[in-house]
Write a protein that holds these residues in place. Structure first.
Motif, PDB file in Angstrom:
ATOM      1  N   LEU A   1       0.488  -1.534  -0.087  1.00 20.61           N
ATOM      2  CA  LEU A   1      -0.352  -0.148   0.398  1.00 20.61           C
ATOM      3  C   LEU A   1       0.647   1.428   0.347  1.00 20.61           C
ATOM      4  CD1 LEU A   1      -2.655  -1.155   2.513  1.00 20.61           C
ATOM      5  CD2 LEU A   1      -3.185   0.065   0.190  1.00 20.61           C
ATOM      6  N   ASP A   2       2.067   1.113   1.008  1.00 24.57           N
ATOM      7  CA  ASP A   2       2.979   2.608   0.833  1.00 24.57           C
ATOM      8  C   ASP A   2       3.626   2.342  -1.128  1.00 24.57           C
ATOM      9  OD1 ASP A   2       4.163   4.765   2.745  1.00 24.57           O
ATOM     10  OD2 ASP A   2       5.870   4.105   1.727  1.00 24.57           O
ATOM     11  N   GLY A   3       4.998   1.546  -0.920  1.00 24.91           N
ATOM     12  CA  GLY A   3       5.349   1.368  -1.516  1.00 24.91           C
ATOM     13  C   GLY A   3       6.683   2.349  -1.808  1.00 24.91           C
ATOM     14  N   THR A   4       6.969   2.613  -1.031  1.00 27.68           N
ATOM     15  CA  THR A   4       7.913   3.276  -1.027  1.00 27.68           C
ATOM     16  C   THR A   4       9.602   2.518  -0.102  1.00 27.68           C
ATOM     17  OG1 THR A   4       8.001   5.379   0.673  1.00 27.68           O
ATOM     18  CG2 THR A   4       6.913   5.505  -1.442  1.00 27.68           C
ATOM     19  N   PRO A   5      10.919   3.011  -0.447  1.00 24.92           N
ATOM     20  CA  PRO A   5      11.528   2.671   0.407  1.00 24.92           C
ATOM     21  C   PRO A   5      11.770   2.513   2.164  1.00 24.92           C
ATOM     22  CG  PRO A   5      12.362   3.094  -1.552  1.00 24.92           C
ATOM     23  CD  PRO A   5      10.742   3.725  -1.358  1.00 24.92           C
ATOM     24  N   ARG A   6      11.033   4.175   2.435  1.00 27.40           N
ATOM     25  CA  ARG A   6      11.132   4.864   3.045  1.00 27.40           C
ATOM     26  C   ARG A   6       9.843   4.287   4.033  1.00 27.40           C
ATOM     27  NH1 ARG A   6      14.085  10.037   4.338  1.00 27.40           N
ATOM     28  NH2 ARG A   6      14.223   9.527   6.976  1.00 27.40           N
ATOM     29  N   LYS A   7       8.265   4.170   3.770  1.00 28.38           N
ATOM     30  CA  LYS A   7       7.211   4.246   4.179  1.00 28.38           C
ATOM     31  C   LYS A   7       6.825   5.721   3.519  1.00 28.38           C
ATOM     32  CE  LYS A   7       7.985   0.361   4.828  1.00 28.38           C
ATOM     33  NZ  LYS A   7       8.690  -0.291   5.091  1.00 28.38           N
ATOM     34  N   SER A   8       7.592   6.288   3.317  1.00 30.76           N
ATOM     35  CA  SER A   8       7.244   7.881   3.693  1.00 30.76           C
ATOM     36  C   SER A   8       5.618   8.189   2.491  1.00 30.76           C
ATOM     37  CB  SER A   8       8.399   8.346   2.475  1.00 30.76           C
ATOM     38  OG  SER A   8       8.333   7.964   1.023  1.00 30.76           O
ATOM     39  N   ARG A   9       5.034   7.323   1.618  1.00 30.53           N
ATOM     40  CA  ARG A   9       3.752   7.848   1.247  1.00 30.53           C
ATOM     41  C   ARG A   9       2.823   7.948   2.559  1.00 30.53           C
ATOM     42  NH1 ARG A   9      -0.512   3.868  -1.029  1.00 30.53           N
ATOM     43  NH2 ARG A   9      -2.159   5.908  -1.450  1.00 30.53           N
ATOM     44  N   LEU A  10       2.968   6.793   3.253  1.00 28.31           N
ATOM     45  CA  LEU A  10       1.358   6.921   4.180  1.00 28.31           C
ATOM     46  C   LEU A  10       2.125   6.919   5.796  1.00 28.31           C
ATOM     47  CD1 LEU A  10       0.177   3.365   3.728  1.00 28.31           C
ATOM     48  CD2 LEU A  10      -0.955   5.363   3.008  1.00 28.31           C
ATOM     49  N   GLY A  11       3.396   7.510   5.821  1.00 29.40           N
ATOM     50  CA  GLY A  11       4.376   7.593   7.178  1.00 29.40           C
ATOM     51  C   GLY A  11       4.533   5.905   7.839  1.00 29.40           C
ATOM     52  N   GLY A  12       6.084   6.084   7.706  1.00 30.80           N
ATOM     53  CA  GLY A  12       6.314   4.712   8.975  1.00 30.80           C
ATOM     54  C   GLY A  12       5.405   5.069  10.218  1.00 30.80           C
ATOM     55  N   ASN A  13       5.283   5.950  10.730  1.00 26.60           N
ATOM     56  CA  ASN A  13       4.757   5.705  11.697  1.00 26.60           C
ATOM     57  C   ASN A  13       2.788   5.351  11.545  1.00 26.60           C
ATOM     58  OD1 ASN A  13       4.315   8.210  10.230  1.00 26.60           O
ATOM     59  ND2 ASN A  13       3.667   9.757  11.963  1.00 26.60           N
ATOM     60  N   ALA A  14       2.529   5.289  10.401  1.00 24.26           N
ATOM     61  CA  ALA A  14       1.036   4.951  10.297  1.00 24.26           C
ATOM     62  C   ALA A  14       1.507   3.611   9.825  1.00 24.26           C
ATOM     63  CB  ALA A  14       0.463   5.622   9.213  1.00 24.26           C
ATOM     64  N   VAL A  15       2.431   3.131   9.228  1.00 31.16           N
ATOM     65  CA  VAL A  15       1.956   1.676   8.689  1.00 31.16           C
ATOM     66  C   VAL A  15       2.633   0.878  10.483  1.00 31.16           C
ATOM     67  CG1 VAL A  15       3.706  -0.263   7.919  1.00 31.16           C
ATOM     68  CG2 VAL A  15       2.604   2.612   6.538  1.00 31.16           C
ATOM     69  N   TYR A  16       3.767   1.050  11.023  1.00 29.68           N
ATOM     70  CA  TYR A  16       4.522   0.845  11.874  1.00 29.68           C
ATOM     71  C   TYR A  16       3.305   0.792  13.282  1.00 29.68           C
ATOM     72  CZ  TYR A  16       6.987  -1.045  15.896  1.00 29.68           C
ATOM     73  OH  TYR A  16       7.715  -1.348  17.171  1.00 29.68           O
ATOM     74  N   SER A  17       2.378   2.054  13.649  1.00 34.12           N
ATOM     75  CA  SER A  17       1.527   1.041  14.093  1.00 34.12           C
ATOM     76  C   SER A  17       0.638   0.326  13.949  1.00 34.12           C
ATOM     77  CB  SER A  17       0.578   3.141  14.870  1.00 34.12           C
ATOM     78  OG  SER A  17       1.289   3.976  15.235  1.00 34.12           O
ATOM     79  N   VAL A  18      -0.460   0.201  13.296  1.00 35.01           N
ATOM     80  CA  VAL A  18      -1.407  -0.579  12.207  1.00 35.01           C
ATOM     81  C   VAL A  18      -0.341  -2.519  12.656  1.00 35.01           C
ATOM     82  CG1 VAL A  18      -1.857  -2.157  10.308  1.00 35.01           C
ATOM     83  CG2 VAL A  18      -1.642   1.159  11.059  1.00 35.01           C
ATOM     84  N   SER A  19       0.353  -2.263  12.130  1.00 33.15           N
ATOM     85  CA  SER A  19       1.367  -3.841  11.830  1.00 33.15           C
ATOM     86  C   SER A  19       1.037  -3.870  13.953  1.00 33.15           C
ATOM     87  CB  SER A  19       2.955  -3.606  11.880  1.00 33.15           C
ATOM     88  OG  SER A  19       3.780  -4.929  11.753  1.00 33.15           O
ATOM     89  N   VAL A  20       2.137  -3.267  15.185  1.00 29.19           N
ATOM     90  CA  VAL A  20       1.620  -3.967  16.313  1.00 29.19           C
ATOM     91  C   VAL A  20       0.619  -3.943  16.505  1.00 29.19           C
ATOM     92  CG1 VAL A  20       2.637  -3.026  18.509  1.00 29.19           C
ATOM     93  CG2 VAL A  20       3.919  -2.400  16.694  1.00 29.19           C
ATOM     94  N   ALA A  21      -0.226  -3.627  16.336  1.00 29.61           N
ATOM     95  CA  ALA A  21      -1.626  -3.137  16.688  1.00 29.61           C
ATOM     96  C   ALA A  21      -2.102  -4.699  16.381  1.00 29.61           C
ATOM     97  CB  ALA A  21      -2.804  -2.673  15.859  1.00 29.61           C
ATOM     98  N   CYS A  22      -2.089  -5.077  15.095  1.00 28.44           N
ATOM     99  CA  CYS A  22      -2.377  -6.627  14.545  1.00 28.44           C
ATOM    100  C   CYS A  22      -2.285  -7.654  15.551  1.00 28.44           C
ATOM    101  CB  CYS A  22      -1.501  -6.607  12.909  1.00 28.44           C
ATOM    102  SG  CYS A  22      -3.078  -5.919  11.941  1.00 28.44           S
ATOM    103  N   LEU A  23      -0.486  -7.347  15.331  1.00 28.47           N
ATOM    104  CA  LEU A  23       0.466  -8.874  16.189  1.00 28.47           C
ATOM    105  C   LEU A  23       0.113  -8.394  17.600  1.00 28.47           C
ATOM    106  CD1 LEU A  23       2.633 -10.706  16.905  1.00 28.47           C
ATOM    107  CD2 LEU A  23       3.950  -8.631  17.139  1.00 28.47           C
TER     108      LEU A  23
END
Length: 404
Positions: A78-100
């Motif tokens: 969904l983000d598609g960038t090397p540094r998660k700069s489209r959605l934001g690493g803080n958005a992507v990471y928080s979702v990943s942790v919440a899923c775990l």
């Protein structure tokens, strides 16, 4: 900061929040902020939150929360960038942790048991960042963190008490040295009282001796040297003078000969591959770790392996952006006999997933901050609770990895 909650149809839930750091490497996932000077001086994260609500949530609803790899793969896509700069690493990471966390809630067990690769028998030795360097007023202390490691404590309770006791004594030692009250640094350790790393280590050693803990304690350094590197001259700042990569390594080698130092982190700038390889060859009494150098990216760890540039790395999952990517980097390190040291961030969060990684992956050492603020104290309490819930739990044996 961004906090995300994931709820399942079975009524289970998990929360995740993304920390940040004082020293942030150039290869870390981007912390997406609004840059509106009228709101939190530009640090607000409304755009990242909206990306969770408008982009990520619709794509994840209906998927199996127990398939972490698939969910994280979707986030990366969904983000598609090397540094998660489209959605934001803080958005992507928080979702990943919440899923775990939601998946662990479905399974009815702690997250650290969900990610465990082996039987759980230990908790890691916590290390304490007691003096903070960097550029603070008139003093420029080249090394960013001076760390106490109670590696010979009998158990986790003694390790925690040892770190706190040394920290308490250190304030008085610094006040005696400076003649003024010990200042608090942005990372909540004591502000470095001078620009000489050797003097700072001597002051910490004095506090250790005053605490009666000399037989239990060793030291570690996080140099964060990217902050002290001048790209135009190719030199590092040390004690107010420019030095070369080789000179910085040689100076640090002298420190490792006079102090028992478990590891030295980020001794060189994050692209100084030759310098790191030279450090590994020269610093035979300590372990050379990469933080900004690796940024928890498997590809950069593989590059470091090929260059012989590290003995291990600092595991900060928010640097890469998803739990799956962080675990892939960890597994690569383990296959090649490298040390992984999970670490909180200076801009930390309560209930940090890094503590579950520390226990679940059965690592020997975990990096904590100064025992002054709530999110750091909570990490210590996490280890105490985990030790009570793991049958016959003991403190990890660091004696097998130290080189002094």
């Amino acid at each position: 900061m961004v906090e995300v909650e994931v709820r399942t149809r079975t009524g289970h839930a998990g929360r995740g929040a993304s920390p940040t750091g004082q020293s942030v490497g150039g290869y870390e996932a981007l912390v997406l902020r609004d840059n509106d000077p009228g709101t939190y001086d530009g640090l607000s994260v409304h755009r990242a939150v909206e990306n969770v609500r408008q982009v990520i949530a619709p794509a994840l609803i209906g998927r199996d929360v127990r398939d972490q790899a698939a969910l994280d793969g979707l986030l990366v896509e969904l983000d598609g960038t090397p540094r998660k700069s489209r959605l934001g690493g803080n958005a992507v990471y928080s979702v990943s942790v919440a899923c775990l966390r939601a998946a662990a809630a479905v399974a009815g067990r702690p997250v650290y048991r969900t990610i465990a690769r082996t039987e759980l028998t230990t908790v890691p030795v916590p290390s304490f960042n007691v003096v903070n360097g960097g550029r603070c007023g008139d003093i420029v202390q080249a090394f960013n963190e001076f760390i106490v490691v109670p590696y010979r404590a009998a158990d986790i309770a003694e390790a925690v008490e040892t770190g706190i006791r040394v920290f308490d004594r250190l304030g008085a030692v610094i006040e005696k040295y400076t003649g003024t009250s010990a200042g608090i640094a942005p990372s909540y350790g004591y502000r470095a009282p001078c620009d000489d790393p050797r003097v700072v280590l001597e002051l910490i050693q004095e506090a250790v001796d005053a605490s009666g803990c000399a037989d239990k304690v060793a030291y570690a350094l996080d140099c964060a040297s990217s902050q002290m590197y001048d790209s135009t001259t190719g030199a590092y700042e040390l004690k107010g003078k420019p030095v070369s990569s080789a000179e910085l390594v040689d100076y640090t080698r002298g420190l490792t000969e006079d102090f028992d130092i478990v590891f030295v982190e980020d001794l060189l700038e994050e692209n100084d591959w030759d310098g790191f390889a030279h450090a590994v060859s020269q610093l035979t009494r300590t372990l050379v770790l990469g933080d900004d150098l690796i940024a928890t990216h498997r590809s950069r760890l593989e590059q470091a392996l090929a260059a012989g540039a590290v003995d291990g790395f600092v595991l900060k999952p928010n640097q890469v952006g998803t739990i799956t990517e962080a675990l892939e980097t960890y597994d690569t390190a383990v296959r090649h006999g490298l040390l992984a040291v999970p670490s909180g961030r200076s801009g930390g969060v309560v209930d940090d997933i890094v503590m579950d990684l520390s226990v679940g992956l059965q690592v020997p050492i975990q990096k904590n901050g100064a025992p002054r603020t709530g999110e750091r104290i909570e990490k210590l309490n996490f280890l105490l609770r985990a030790a009570e819930n793991i049958p016959d739990c003991r403190l990890a044996d660091v004696g097998g990895i130290v080189r002094f």
